[in-house]
Scaffold this active site. Structure first.
Site, short mmCIF file in Angstrom:
data_model
loop_
_atom_site.label_atom_id
_atom_site.label_comp_id
_atom_site.label_asym_id
_atom_site.label_seq_id
_atom_site.Cartn_x
_atom_site.Cartn_y
_atom_site.Cartn_z
N LYS A 68 0.56 -1.37 0.05
CA LYS A 68 -0.19 -0.33 0.19
C LYS A 68 0.90 0.67 -0.06
O LYS A 68 2.29 1.61 1.11
CB LYS A 68 -0.69 0.48 1.77
N LYS A 104 4.94 2.06 -2.92
CA LYS A 104 5.01 3.45 -3.47
C LYS A 104 5.01 3.63 -5.04
O LYS A 104 5.71 2.42 -6.23
CB LYS A 104 6.26 4.47 -2.65
N THR A 188 -4.89 13.16 6.92
CA THR A 188 -3.71 12.81 7.08
C THR A 188 -3.10 13.60 8.12
O THR A 188 -2.21 13.92 8.84
CB THR A 188 -2.02 13.50 6.10
N ASN A 219 -2.15 20.19 0.53
CA ASN A 219 -2.81 18.94 2.06
C ASN A 219 -2.83 18.70 3.27
O ASN A 219 -3.67 18.52 3.93
CB ASN A 219 -3.34 17.60 0.77
N1 GLU Z 1 1.25 9.17 0.35
C1 GLU Z 1 0.25 8.63 2.11
C2 GLU Z 1 1.89 8.58 2.56
O1 GLU Z 1 2.51 8.32 2.75
C3 GLU Z 1 -0.74 8.04 1.61
C4 GLU Z 1 -1.01 6.76 1.49
C5 GLU Z 1 -1.49 6.11 1.38
O2 GLU Z 1 -3.06 6.38 1.77
O3 GLU Z 1 -2.12 4.60 0.52
O4 GLU Z 1 1.10 7.99 3.84
#
Ligand code: GLU
Length: 428
Positions: A68, A104, A188, A219
């Site tokens: 994820k 990622k 977040t 954001n």
């Molecule tokens: N890009 C965000 C992070 O670095 C969210 C990742 C997600 O929701 O899978 O945590």
């Protein structure tokens, strides 16, 4: 990758390994990513020319579940960066106890230079290139720096077209009508806010005018600044990629936010009806913001903002890492010596992936929760894991970062070792 971001990330893990009893097998498996995909994405530009962009998707570890993690669109994206971010996702998901591994993605592009049509073609092209390697049970992308719900919607649509079936759970952070979750847009920042409140309440510093500086007004940063402002903190400085504004008496964050949204410029403007006044403030640089004498500093932009060259000048009492990797390992040591309490990214910004998990669950059960239900679930989990990290840091006398790695490492190793470890195989 000598001196790379990924080397630095692994140093953070090495510190935690000294305090855990996990097997050699698990350590061996966590040394390098499970898979790395590099793709070339040809995009027809609006002027008729064809331009090729480079994209990556790294799956670091999937012991606890599907990998994820977000997709970043940025001109400085490199494989080293995406690998480090996938490594952090692995530990972030485990800190929160989510049934996920870490991954990622990234595309090396400046999205601000693309038209909407070009951006859509690039987003769909990236998903088409990696479609065989993602899926609700395999690898689930999400937004990250310079990607947003609109882009997630295009990506979900492209994947569903390729697979010839509606597949909302392949990606999170989607617009609500396409299966997005209530509260994902602010998750977040809200998760970070719950963590900050938990820590500062214990230290008797919550709200009551405690001063805050936030680097990054995207954001995560802008919403965090607003939440803290509304809770009674004095947010004295904010910045974006072009620079920042500072007022020792505090900025009116809702009006700064409104102004930024309408003009894309960061200024303290106070509007009463149609009359707007430039509020009192001083223009500062991003570097100056990091060195302000505030109680709380929140880096919410990119990696490596506090490094060995400027760490000694940081005067904040607390750093809450809302960005991924904003403090380098050398800077971490300097801050520790100077008594600055650093709360790590893998806990602080984990609210985003936590609500992504709720979105994925809702997509799979086909039932949707209210904003309050999502918020309550997020609050409960953030407070619980923050308290776990505080307890480990206290019991083992380690930094909060090392404590978060100890917690997550234990959970990852448990999953790895449940499939058998050296001891099981050598048992007579
Ligand atoms: N890009 C965000 C992070 O670095 C969210 C990742 C997600 O929701 O899978 O945590």
């Amino acid at each position: 990758m000598a001196g790379s971001l990924f080397d630095g990330a692994k140093q953070q893990l090495a510190k935690a390994l000294k305090h855990t009893k996990i097997s050699e097998d698990s350590i061996e498996r966590l040394r390098s990513p499970k898979s790395i995909i590099q793709v070339s994405i040809p995009v027809r530009m609006d002027n008729g020319s064809l331009k090729t962009f480079t994209g990556y998707r790294v799956r670091y570890d999937d012991s606890r579940g599907p990998t994820k993690g977000g997709i970043r669109f940025h001109p400085n994206v490199t494989l080293d960066e995406v690998t480090s971010l996938s490594f952090w996702m692995t530990f972030k998901c485990a800190v929160m106890g989510l049934p996920y591994g870490g991954g990622k993605g990234g595309v090396c592009v400046n999205p601000k230079e693309l038209s909407m049509f070009e951006l859509e073609r690039l987003s769909r092209g990236y998903i088409a290139a990696i479609a065989d390697f993602i899926g609700p049970d395999v690898d689930v992308p999400a937004p990250d720096v310079y990607t947003n719900p609109l882009i997630m919607g295009w990506m979900m649509d492209e994947y569903s077209l390729i697979k010839r079936k509606h597949t909302p759970a392949v990606i999170t952070g989607k617009p609500i009508p396409l299966g997005g979750s209530q509260g994902r847009d602010v998750a977040t920042a809200l998760g970070g806010f719950y963590c900050i409140q938990t820590v500062l309440e214990k230290d008797g510093l919550a709200a009551n005018g405690a001063t805050v500086a936030v680097q990054g007004f995207g954001n995560a940063g802008s919403v965090a600044a607003e939440l803290l402002h509304n809770a009674g903190y004095t947010v004295v400085a904010v910045s974006d990629s072009k620079g920042g504004i500072y007022n020792p008496k505090g900025l009116d964050i809702p009006s700064v936010k409104r102004h930024k949204e309408s003009t894309r410029k960061l200024e303290a403007i106070y509007c009463d009806g149609s009359v707007c006044d430039i509020g009192e403030h001083e223009d500062i640089t991003n570097e100056q913001l990091l060195e302000l004498g505030v109680d709380v500093l929140i880096p919410a932009a990119l990696e490596n903002q506090i490094v060995k060259e400027n760490a000694g000048a940081v005067k904040a009492k607390y750093i809450f890492e809302l960005a991924n990797g904003p403090v380098s390992p050398e800077a971490d040591e300097i801050l520790k010596t100077n008594g600055v309490k650093v709360f790590p990214d893998i806990l602080l910004n984990a609210g985003g992936v936590t609500v992504s998990y709720y979105e994925w669950v809702q997509n799979r059960i086909g039932m949707y929760w209210s904003a309050d239900e999502v918020k309550d679930k997020l609050r409960g989990r953030m407070v619980e894991e923050t308290e776990n990290v505080l307890r480990i840091a206290h019991d083992k006398q380690v930094s909060f970062r090392t404590a978060a790695y100890i917690l997550s490492l234990g959970r990852i190793a448990e999953a790895m070792e449940a499939k058998g470890s050296k001891q099981d195989y050598l048992r007579k």
